[in-house]
Motif scaffolding. Sequence first.
Motif, PDB file in Angstrom:
ATOM      1  N   LYS A  42      39.606  44.384  35.174  1.00  0.00           N
ATOM      2  CA  LYS A  42      38.930  44.467  36.467  1.00  0.00           C
ATOM      3  C   LYS A  42      37.942  45.621  36.507  1.00  0.00           C
ATOM      4  O   LYS A  42      36.813  45.477  36.964  1.00  0.00           O
ATOM      5  CB  LYS A  42      39.963  44.603  37.601  1.00  0.00           C
ATOM      6  CG  LYS A  42      40.953  43.449  37.669  1.00  0.00           C
ATOM      7  CD  LYS A  42      41.994  43.634  38.764  1.00  0.00           C
ATOM      8  CE  LYS A  42      42.943  44.798  38.569  1.00  0.00           C
ATOM      9  NZ  LYS A  42      43.770  44.685  37.342  1.00  0.00           N
ATOM     10  N   THR A  43      38.388  46.789  36.042  1.00  0.00           N
ATOM     11  CA  THR A  43      37.496  47.950  36.039  1.00  0.00           C
ATOM     12  C   THR A  43      36.379  47.766  35.010  1.00  0.00           C
ATOM     13  O   THR A  43      35.223  48.136  35.243  1.00  0.00           O
ATOM     14  CB  THR A  43      38.301  49.242  35.776  1.00  0.00           C
ATOM     15  OG1 THR A  43      39.277  49.386  36.817  1.00  0.00           O
ATOM     16  CG2 THR A  43      37.399  50.466  35.766  1.00  0.00           C
ATOM     17  N   THR A  44      36.710  47.143  33.890  1.00  0.00           N
ATOM     18  CA  THR A  44      35.705  46.865  32.858  1.00  0.00           C
ATOM     19  C   THR A  44      34.616  45.938  33.416  1.00  0.00           C
ATOM     20  O   THR A  44      33.413  46.182  33.231  1.00  0.00           O
ATOM     21  CB  THR A  44      36.382  46.225  31.630  1.00  0.00           C
ATOM     22  OG1 THR A  44      37.371  47.134  31.135  1.00  0.00           O
ATOM     23  CG2 THR A  44      35.378  45.914  30.538  1.00  0.00           C
ATOM     24  N   SER A  60      34.878  54.967  36.584  1.00  0.00           N
ATOM     25  CA  SER A  60      36.282  55.017  36.225  1.00  0.00           C
ATOM     26  C   SER A  60      37.023  54.259  37.300  1.00  0.00           C
ATOM     27  O   SER A  60      36.466  53.904  38.327  1.00  0.00           O
ATOM     28  CB  SER A  60      36.764  56.461  36.152  1.00  0.00           C
ATOM     29  OG  SER A  60      36.536  57.080  37.393  1.00  0.00           O
ATOM     30  N   SER A  61      38.284  54.001  37.052  1.00  0.00           N
ATOM     31  CA  SER A  61      39.059  53.312  38.057  1.00  0.00           C
ATOM     32  C   SER A  61      39.333  54.282  39.202  1.00  0.00           C
ATOM     33  O   SER A  61      39.836  55.375  38.975  1.00  0.00           O
ATOM     34  CB  SER A  61      40.368  52.830  37.456  1.00  0.00           C
ATOM     35  OG  SER A  61      41.021  52.020  38.392  1.00  0.00           O
ATOM     36  N   PRO A  62      39.013  53.901  40.434  1.00  0.00           N
ATOM     37  CA  PRO A  62      39.229  54.828  41.555  1.00  0.00           C
ATOM     38  C   PRO A  62      40.659  54.789  42.052  1.00  0.00           C
ATOM     39  O   PRO A  62      40.904  54.838  43.244  1.00  0.00           O
ATOM     40  CB  PRO A  62      38.251  54.299  42.612  1.00  0.00           C
ATOM     41  CG  PRO A  62      38.202  52.839  42.370  1.00  0.00           C
ATOM     42  CD  PRO A  62      38.404  52.648  40.881  1.00  0.00           C
ATOM     43  N   ILE A  85      36.714  49.569  45.481  1.00  0.00           N
ATOM     44  CA  ILE A  85      38.005  49.897  46.087  1.00  0.00           C
ATOM     45  C   ILE A  85      39.131  49.446  45.167  1.00  0.00           C
ATOM     46  O   ILE A  85      39.133  48.314  44.703  1.00  0.00           O
ATOM     47  CB  ILE A  85      38.172  49.154  47.439  1.00  0.00           C
ATOM     48  CG1 ILE A  85      36.951  49.358  48.323  1.00  0.00           C
ATOM     49  CG2 ILE A  85      39.439  49.590  48.141  1.00  0.00           C
ATOM     50  CD1 ILE A  85      36.973  48.506  49.580  1.00  0.00           C
ATOM     51  N   ASP A  86      40.084  50.329  44.905  1.00  0.00           N
ATOM     52  CA  ASP A  86      41.247  49.955  44.100  1.00  0.00           C
ATOM     53  C   ASP A  86      42.493  50.103  44.962  1.00  0.00           C
ATOM     54  O   ASP A  86      42.858  51.205  45.353  1.00  0.00           O
ATOM     55  CB  ASP A  86      41.332  50.849  42.862  1.00  0.00           C
ATOM     56  CG  ASP A  86      42.346  50.322  41.858  1.00  0.00           C
ATOM     57  OD1 ASP A  86      43.378  49.751  42.289  1.00  0.00           O
ATOM     58  OD2 ASP A  86      42.123  50.479  40.654  1.00  0.00           O
ATOM     59  N   LEU A  87      43.140  48.993  45.260  1.00  0.00           N
ATOM     60  CA  LEU A  87      44.281  49.013  46.180  1.00  0.00           C
ATOM     61  C   LEU A  87      45.621  49.056  45.449  1.00  0.00           C
ATOM     62  O   LEU A  87      46.673  48.831  46.058  1.00  0.00           O
ATOM     63  CB  LEU A  87      44.221  47.775  47.101  1.00  0.00           C
ATOM     64  CG  LEU A  87      42.966  47.686  47.978  1.00  0.00           C
ATOM     65  CD1 LEU A  87      42.979  46.386  48.787  1.00  0.00           C
ATOM     66  CD2 LEU A  87      42.881  48.883  48.920  1.00  0.00           C
ATOM     67  N   VAL A 114      36.653  44.821  45.129  1.00  0.00           N
ATOM     68  CA  VAL A 114      38.037  45.178  45.437  1.00  0.00           C
ATOM     69  C   VAL A 114      38.980  44.805  44.298  1.00  0.00           C
ATOM     70  O   VAL A 114      39.138  43.625  43.966  1.00  0.00           O
ATOM     71  CB  VAL A 114      38.517  44.472  46.731  1.00  0.00           C
ATOM     72  CG1 VAL A 114      39.909  44.967  47.122  1.00  0.00           C
ATOM     73  CG2 VAL A 114      37.528  44.676  47.878  1.00  0.00           C
ATOM     74  N   GLU A 115      39.614  45.821  43.683  1.00  0.00           N
ATOM     75  CA  GLU A 115      40.673  45.552  42.710  1.00  0.00           C
ATOM     76  C   GLU A 115      42.008  45.483  43.449  1.00  0.00           C
ATOM     77  O   GLU A 115      42.226  46.203  44.396  1.00  0.00           O
ATOM     78  CB  GLU A 115      40.743  46.663  41.648  1.00  0.00           C
ATOM     79  CG  GLU A 115      39.493  46.734  40.784  1.00  0.00           C
ATOM     80  CD  GLU A 115      39.643  47.664  39.583  1.00  0.00           C
ATOM     81  OE1 GLU A 115      40.724  47.695  38.960  1.00  0.00           O
ATOM     82  OE2 GLU A 115      38.656  48.371  39.269  1.00  0.00           O
ATOM     83  N   TRP A 116      42.905  44.632  43.004  1.00  0.00           N
ATOM     84  CA  TRP A 116      44.216  44.398  43.630  1.00  0.00           C
ATOM     85  C   TRP A 116      44.080  43.951  45.090  1.00  0.00           C
ATOM     86  O   TRP A 116      44.750  44.471  45.982  1.00  0.00           O
ATOM     87  CB  TRP A 116      45.114  45.635  43.536  1.00  0.00           C
ATOM     88  CG  TRP A 116      45.423  46.009  42.132  1.00  0.00           C
ATOM     89  CD1 TRP A 116      44.757  46.960  41.388  1.00  0.00           C
ATOM     90  CD2 TRP A 116      46.414  45.436  41.269  1.00  0.00           C
ATOM     91  NE1 TRP A 116      45.297  47.005  40.114  1.00  0.00           N
ATOM     92  CE2 TRP A 116      46.309  46.076  40.010  1.00  0.00           C
ATOM     93  CE3 TRP A 116      47.381  44.437  41.444  1.00  0.00           C
ATOM     94  CZ2 TRP A 116      47.134  45.760  38.940  1.00  0.00           C
ATOM     95  CZ3 TRP A 116      48.203  44.124  40.366  1.00  0.00           C
ATOM     96  CH2 TRP A 116      48.076  44.791  39.142  1.00  0.00           C
TER      97      TRP A 116
HETATM   98 MG    MG Z   1      41.361  48.950  37.243  1.00  0.00          MG
END
Ligand code: MG
Length: 160
Positions: A42-44, A60-62, A85-87, A114-116
């Motif tokens: 997801k971050t990639t 980077s992953s937040p 956004i990383d939940l 939005v991740e997760w």
């Molecule tokens: Mg990630």
Amino acid sequence: MNAESTIRTTSAEETRAAGASLAAQLVPGDVLLLHGDLGAGKTTLTQGLLAGLGVDAPVSSPTFVLVSDYAGHVASGEPVAIHHIDLYRLNEPSELDSTGYFDLIDETGGLLIVEWPERAASCLPERYVLVTIDFAGEDARTITIDDRSGRDRLMIETTD
Ligand code: MG
Ligand code: ADP
């Protein structure tokens, strides 16, 4: 019309390229929900999305800050504010209140990644583009786009 398209990538670089190809089709106001297990990419993919949106800051992953903000532009050249956004660390949707999430959802003209998203459950916007990344081998992934944005169909592409 089938709003789904699937590709297979065999490296992180290829997933970044797919993200960049997706970015070229985005318009201000789009919400991208990135679904997939830890380490799926997801971050990639977000790195590729942001590169395609003209952001050259490292991504980077937040995970700890929850939201990272960037300034970029869509394909037409129009400037756009991007919120990543990383939940992952959200325990329940009620915790969203203190994160500024609802302000971002209500903001018109921004771009949300939005991740997760499943952590926000019932608090997701009505229109979105769902991107699902599945493991398909050590360095292989399948990436499926389900376009629920109501616009003309989005396509995801590989570089080869
Ligand atoms: Mg990630
Ligand atoms: P997530 O954000 O979904 O937890 P990351 O993007 O942080 O996942 O991590 C994905 C990891 O998998 C990275 O270490 C990346 O280099 C690796 N990887 C290997 N093959 C691929 C691929 N085809 N697509 C995306 N990432 C891949």
